[in-house]
Motif scaffolding. Structure first.
Motif, PDB file in Angstrom:
ATOM      1  N   GLU A 213       0.817  -1.222   0.000  1.00  0.00           N
ATOM      2  CA  GLU A 213       0.000   0.000   0.000  1.00  0.00           C
ATOM      3  C   GLU A 213       0.849   1.269   0.000  1.00  0.00           C
ATOM      4  OE1 GLU A 213      -2.224  -3.318   2.027  1.00  0.00           O
ATOM      5  OE2 GLU A 213      -0.191  -2.506   2.059  1.00  0.00           O
ATOM      6  N   PHE A 214       2.088   1.165   0.473  1.00  0.00           N
ATOM      7  CA  PHE A 214       2.962   2.341   0.486  1.00  0.00           C
ATOM      8  C   PHE A 214       3.701   2.397  -0.856  1.00  0.00           C
ATOM      9  CE2 PHE A 214       3.379   1.977   5.394  1.00  0.00           C
ATOM     10  CZ  PHE A 214       2.071   2.427   5.525  1.00  0.00           C
ATOM     11  N   TRP A 215       3.082   3.085  -1.808  1.00  0.00           N
ATOM     12  CA  TRP A 215       3.573   3.093  -3.185  1.00  0.00           C
ATOM     13  C   TRP A 215       5.015   3.557  -3.301  1.00  0.00           C
ATOM     14  CZ3 TRP A 215       5.450   7.718  -4.797  1.00  0.00           C
ATOM     15  CH2 TRP A 215       5.034   8.843  -4.070  1.00  0.00           C
ATOM     16  N   TYR A 216       5.409   4.476  -2.406  1.00  0.00           N
ATOM     17  CA  TYR A 216       6.736   5.087  -2.532  1.00  0.00           C
ATOM     18  C   TYR A 216       7.869   4.102  -2.258  1.00  0.00           C
ATOM     19  CZ  TYR A 216       5.698   5.499   2.468  1.00  0.00           C
ATOM     20  OH  TYR A 216       5.315   5.241   3.763  1.00  0.00           O
ATOM     21  N   THR A 217       7.562   2.950  -1.655  1.00  0.00           N
ATOM     22  CA  THR A 217       8.612   1.961  -1.414  1.00  0.00           C
ATOM     23  C   THR A 217       8.897   1.103  -2.645  1.00  0.00           C
ATOM     24  OG1 THR A 217       7.057   0.280  -0.614  1.00  0.00           O
ATOM     25  CG2 THR A 217       7.933   1.834   1.010  1.00  0.00           C
ATOM     26  N   ARG A 218       8.031   1.173  -3.666  1.00  0.00           N
ATOM     27  CA  ARG A 218       8.206   0.412  -4.914  1.00  0.00           C
ATOM     28  C   ARG A 218       8.388  -1.086  -4.667  1.00  0.00           C
ATOM     29  NH1 ARG A 218       6.251   4.413  -8.028  1.00  0.00           N
ATOM     30  NH2 ARG A 218       7.619   6.255  -8.074  1.00  0.00           N
ATOM     31  N   GLY A 219       7.718  -1.574  -3.615  1.00  0.00           N
ATOM     32  CA  GLY A 219       7.781  -3.000  -3.324  1.00  0.00           C
ATOM     33  C   GLY A 219       8.983  -3.440  -2.531  1.00  0.00           C
ATOM     34  N   HIS A 220       9.862  -2.529  -2.152  1.00  0.00           N
ATOM     35  CA  HIS A 220      11.026  -2.883  -1.335  1.00  0.00           C
ATOM     36  C   HIS A 220      10.619  -2.992   0.141  1.00  0.00           C
ATOM     37  CE1 HIS A 220      13.850  -2.420  -4.638  1.00  0.00           C
ATOM     38  NE2 HIS A 220      13.267  -1.270  -4.954  1.00  0.00           N
ATOM     39  N   PRO A 221      11.331  -3.792   0.926  1.00  0.00           N
ATOM     40  CA  PRO A 221      10.972  -3.930   2.344  1.00  0.00           C
ATOM     41  C   PRO A 221      11.146  -2.617   3.111  1.00  0.00           C
ATOM     42  CG  PRO A 221      12.481  -5.668   1.648  1.00  0.00           C
ATOM     43  CD  PRO A 221      12.442  -4.663   0.543  1.00  0.00           C
ATOM     44  N   ILE A 222      10.360  -2.492   4.155  1.00  0.00           N
ATOM     45  CA  ILE A 222      10.513  -1.399   5.115  1.00  0.00           C
ATOM     46  C   ILE A 222      11.117  -1.997   6.383  1.00  0.00           C
ATOM     47  CG2 ILE A 222       9.340   0.397   6.443  1.00  0.00           C
ATOM     48  CD1 ILE A 222       7.102   0.345   4.375  1.00  0.00           C
ATOM     49  N   ILE A 223      12.189  -1.384   6.866  1.00  0.00           N
ATOM     50  CA  ILE A 223      12.831  -1.844   8.099  1.00  0.00           C
ATOM     51  C   ILE A 223      12.409  -0.883   9.210  1.00  0.00           C
ATOM     52  CG2 ILE A 223      15.019  -2.292   9.270  1.00  0.00           C
ATOM     53  CD1 ILE A 223      14.895  -2.303   5.486  1.00  0.00           C
ATOM     54  N   TYR A 224      11.424  -1.305   9.988  1.00  0.00           N
ATOM     55  CA  TYR A 224      10.871  -0.451  11.038  1.00  0.00           C
ATOM     56  C   TYR A 224      11.749  -0.484  12.284  1.00  0.00           C
ATOM     57  CZ  TYR A 224       6.428  -0.286   8.442  1.00  0.00           C
ATOM     58  OH  TYR A 224       5.451  -0.088   7.490  1.00  0.00           O
ATOM     59  N   VAL A 242       6.201   5.631  13.444  1.00  0.00           N
ATOM     60  CA  VAL A 242       7.430   4.856  13.572  1.00  0.00           C
ATOM     61  C   VAL A 242       8.465   5.309  12.548  1.00  0.00           C
ATOM     62  CG1 VAL A 242       8.398   2.527  13.537  1.00  0.00           C
ATOM     63  CG2 VAL A 242       6.074   2.902  14.373  1.00  0.00           C
ATOM     64  N   THR A 243       9.701   5.433  13.004  1.00  0.00           N
ATOM     65  CA  THR A 243      10.810   5.729  12.108  1.00  0.00           C
ATOM     66  C   THR A 243      11.251   4.442  11.422  1.00  0.00           C
ATOM     67  OG1 THR A 243      11.528   7.517  13.565  1.00  0.00           O
ATOM     68  CG2 THR A 243      13.151   6.675  12.003  1.00  0.00           C
ATOM     69  N   ALA A 244      11.719   4.558  10.174  1.00  0.00           N
ATOM     70  CA  ALA A 244      12.099   3.362   9.429  1.00  0.00           C
ATOM     71  C   ALA A 244      13.172   3.685   8.396  1.00  0.00           C
ATOM     72  CB  ALA A 244      10.873   2.767   8.722  1.00  0.00           C
ATOM     73  N   PHE A 245      13.863   2.654   7.954  1.00  0.00           N
ATOM     74  CA  PHE A 245      14.652   2.700   6.729  1.00  0.00           C
ATOM     75  C   PHE A 245      13.727   2.239   5.601  1.00  0.00           C
ATOM     76  CE2 PHE A 245      17.982   1.455   9.897  1.00  0.00           C
ATOM     77  CZ  PHE A 245      18.816   2.554   9.784  1.00  0.00           C
ATOM     78  N   HIS A 246      13.652   2.993   4.518  1.00  0.00           N
ATOM     79  CA  HIS A 246      12.849   2.519   3.391  1.00  0.00           C
ATOM     80  C   HIS A 246      13.329   3.147   2.095  1.00  0.00           C
ATOM     81  CE1 HIS A 246      10.467   6.207   2.776  1.00  0.00           C
ATOM     82  NE2 HIS A 246      10.310   6.273   4.094  1.00  0.00           N
ATOM     83  N   TYR A 247      12.905   2.563   1.004  1.00  0.00           N
ATOM     84  CA  TYR A 247      13.226   3.083  -0.326  1.00  0.00           C
ATOM     85  C   TYR A 247      12.324   4.273  -0.647  1.00  0.00           C
ATOM     86  CZ  TYR A 247      13.491   3.656  -5.335  1.00  0.00           C
ATOM     87  OH  TYR A 247      13.635   4.200  -6.579  1.00  0.00           O
TER      88      TYR A 247
END
Length: 283
Positions: A213-224, A242-247
């Motif tokens: 659902e989070f289009w901006y990640t382009r299907g890459h994992p989110i590291i919360y 929550v802060t995260a590493f993401h694409y």
């Protein structure tokens, strides 16, 4: 003297040509072995043991959505963790703000959004201090920085980790550090604006998942991560920020709501790390 005589007799039988052994002097003094001094029992370090029984279901649950005012903020945010992790036994482990008082919450062994494998930041004989998910307060009402708490060693399963993540906003670098050896995975990234800054200090990987659902990640994992925004009470309709590493396609400079935006290769490397991996975000 009977033992000595027996040894001499055995030697003569084994070797018929051996000369006769001289008789011991009647004035010889037997050797006396001194009694060893008992080794003192070491004094336990830290807070005294607590073996009381608690019904954890009567306590507030620590999770990513929890706001528990009794939870203390992390008081040493730029010190490395110990290299151990803690996971609650049973259905969950009580959490103390002060190990000489009563527990203020409990951390479950399992939670749908994880955050239950926790980095140990201080180790004692009977207690471990850990970083936790959740907040002491939302930013509009208090300080939303990283929270911590004490668990009894008897209530947790201890593990080990030789890996950590170090971020430097000033240098624009992200390193995965294994056994003290850093491996650079990024030399530029996006971070929070002045209004929505990236939280600083130590935290940990809470969970990793793909959220289509989070289009901006382009299907890459989110590291919360276990820490949340210092200025946002919630985000995206959730009662958490929550802060995260993401694409993100745009990923350079102070442009985010607090998350750290990285390229696909860096995200893939971070996604391989286990839950509970310590993370330090430096200014």
């Amino acid at each position: 003297m009977l033992v000595v005589a027996g040894v001499v007799a055995a030697a003569l039988l084994a070797s018929p040509d051996a000369p006769s052994a001289a008789a011991p002097s009647p004035t010889s003094t037997p050797t006396v072995t001194p009694t060893p001094t008992p080794t003192p029992t070491p004094t336990p370090t830290g807070f005294p043991a607590n073996t009381a029984q608690y019904d954890v279901t009567q306590l507030p649950q620590v999770n990513v959505f929890a706001v528990i005012p009794q939870l203390p903020l992390d008081d040493d945010p730029f010190t490395e963790a110990t290299g151990e992790t803690a996971l609650a036994l049973g259905i969950g482990a009580p959490v103390w703000a002060d190990p000489t008082a009563e527990p203020v919450a409990y951390v479950p062994r399992e939670f749908p959004y994880d955050g239950t494998t926790l980095p140990v930041v201080e180790r004692q004989d009977h207690w471990v201090k850990v970083l936790l998910t959740g907040r002491q307060a939302v930013p509009s009402k208090g300080d939303a920085a990283q929270v911590s708490g004490w668990l009894r060693a008897q209530d947790v399963e201890l593990g080990s980790t030789d890996t950590a993540v170090e971020v430097s906003i000033a240098a624009r670098t992200v390193d995965i550090v294994r056994d003290g050896v850093p491996e650079r995975i990024a030399t530029d990234f996006g971070w929070g604006t002045d209004i929505t800054p990236t939280p600083l200090g130590r935290t940990f990987i809470m969970t990793t998942r793909v959220v289509p659902e989070f289009w901006y990640t382009r299907g890459h994992p989110i590291i919360y991560l276990g820490v949340q925004s210092p200025t946002l009470d919630g985000f995206g309709g959730a009662d958490a920020a929550v802060t995260a590493f993401h694409y993100h396609d745009e990923r350079s400079g102070p442009i985010s709501n607090g998350c750290i935006r990285l390229d696909p290769d860096a995200i893939a490397r971070l996604a391989e790390l286990p839950h509970g991996t310590p993370v330090i975000i430096n200014p």
